[in-house]
Design an enzyme around this catalytic site. Sequence first.
Site, PDB file in Angstrom:
ATOM      1  N   LYS A  50     -13.546   0.849  15.245  1.00 20.42           N
ATOM      2  CA  LYS A  50     -12.213   0.253  15.453  1.00 20.42           C
ATOM      3  C   LYS A  50     -11.814   0.350  16.931  1.00 20.42           C
ATOM      4  CE  LYS A  50      -7.589   0.122  13.465  1.00 20.42           C
ATOM      5  NZ  LYS A  50      -6.773   0.380  12.314  1.00 20.42           N
ATOM      6  N   LYS A  62       8.529 -17.283 -10.417  1.00 20.55           N
ATOM      7  CA  LYS A  62       7.800 -16.156 -10.974  1.00 20.55           C
ATOM      8  C   LYS A  62       6.623 -16.641 -11.843  1.00 20.55           C
ATOM      9  CE  LYS A  62       8.384 -12.163 -13.892  1.00 20.55           C
ATOM     10  NZ  LYS A  62       9.111 -11.650 -15.020  1.00 20.55           N
ATOM     11  N   ASN A  80       0.842  -1.202   0.000  1.00 24.28           N
ATOM     12  CA  ASN A  80       0.000   0.000   0.000  1.00 24.28           C
ATOM     13  C   ASN A  80       0.875   1.248   0.000  1.00 24.28           C
ATOM     14  OD1 ASN A  80       0.477   0.846   2.888  1.00 24.28           O
ATOM     15  ND2 ASN A  80      -0.280  -1.239   3.180  1.00 24.28           N
TER      16      ASN A  80
END
Length: 397
Positions: A337, A289, A210
């Site tokens: 949360k 891969k 991210n």
Amino acid sequence: MSSLTNKRILLGVSGSISAYKSPDIIRRLQDLGADVRVVLTSGGAQFITQLSLQAISQHSVHDNLWDKEAELSMSHIELAKWADLILIAPASANTIANLVNGQACDLLTSVILATDARLMIAPAMNQQMFQSQPLQDNLTQLRHRHIAIIKPDSGAQACGDIGPGRLPEALDIAKQVAKQLESTQLSGKRVLITLGATIEPIDPVRFISNHSSGKMGMALVNRCIEMGAKVTCVYANINAALNDKATNIQALSADQMHEVVMNNIDQQDIFIAVAAVSDYQVKTQQQQKIKKSKQSLILELAPNKDILADVCKLPNKPWCIGFAAETQNTIKNAEIKLKNKGCDAVILNDVSDTNIGFNNDENQVTFISKKQQKNISKNSKSKIAEKILNIFIKEFL
Ligand SMILES: Cc1cc2nc3c(=O)[nH]c(=O)nc-3n(C[C@H](O)[C@H](O)[C@H](O)COP(=O)(O)O)c2cc1C
């Protein structure tokens, strides 16, 4: 000697004969690492030129509340938010009286009312003025408001009198400023901070990650160290310099980070989970891969362990602060949360605003606990870190 590295000092220069010492004060503050900007009162401008202060501070001097250009570039509110500490040196009897009365009659007094930065003043005046009852009463009131007063030197004065009221030497003032900013509120405390973006491998060359840069986490690491804490920094993929005063441990994937945190959480007083931990990992990582093909590729994802929730479940859990990066229903999601994970505070980051948060040097957050919800307006990540910790310390320690 204490350091002022990365500290922003706003120097107010008011109308005292000793204003000739102000350029030297700027130099000594800069020598200790500070970035200094100057607000000059109209009284101060009778004794020192704007040009001298500008040349030494290397920033244009702010001297007029009504300057439209200056308000556009850095308004009085922005100046108030910019500063870590505002020092008025010299502080004239008139400016001191204005502070006591909460006047906003010029740029300096308006900035003072609009700031939450620490305040210091160095009164400088004729000994009779300094010892006068009104002036002493005013200083007592400012002390009660936690404004630090730099004691003037005593000796021969410009007017020929001898007594207290001389502005101390510039180096002495700079040292007192540095001491004022040296905070020991976390001394003896152990803090574990996670930061950066975790990496979940797909195959040996590809991964899921991210946009987190680790900058907010590093700002917290640095500030906790400045406040005297012993810091363990558990970092994933980051774009920020490590602090070698912390114990730095790399943990790239969510699983690795979970393991490192659990192995190091004993004895910690505070846990700050800033890392952007991937919620999922690829169920079957390929050893080779994956070759390109015309077929669509489906990756099956398995949920990761929840580091923050697991720390919060520990029998002797430390104080826990979690970060919530949200794009919608931000406050509601952060409150969920806070409740679901059982942490003590959540710092809400609205990452839908691309000018703040991920990879930026600035942020804007909301501190949410059971007791309070406090907005921390847009500022550098180091200033945001300082404010988060101050609010946290006030509520919990
Ligand atoms: C030559 C001269 C020297 C002065 N020196 C001082 C001083 O050292 N300290 C002080 O408080 N006021 C001093 N004053 C008075 C202030 O300059 C005056 O109160 C001014 O309004 C202060 O403005 P300010 O507080 O907005 O900067 C002096 C005035 C003159 C004319």
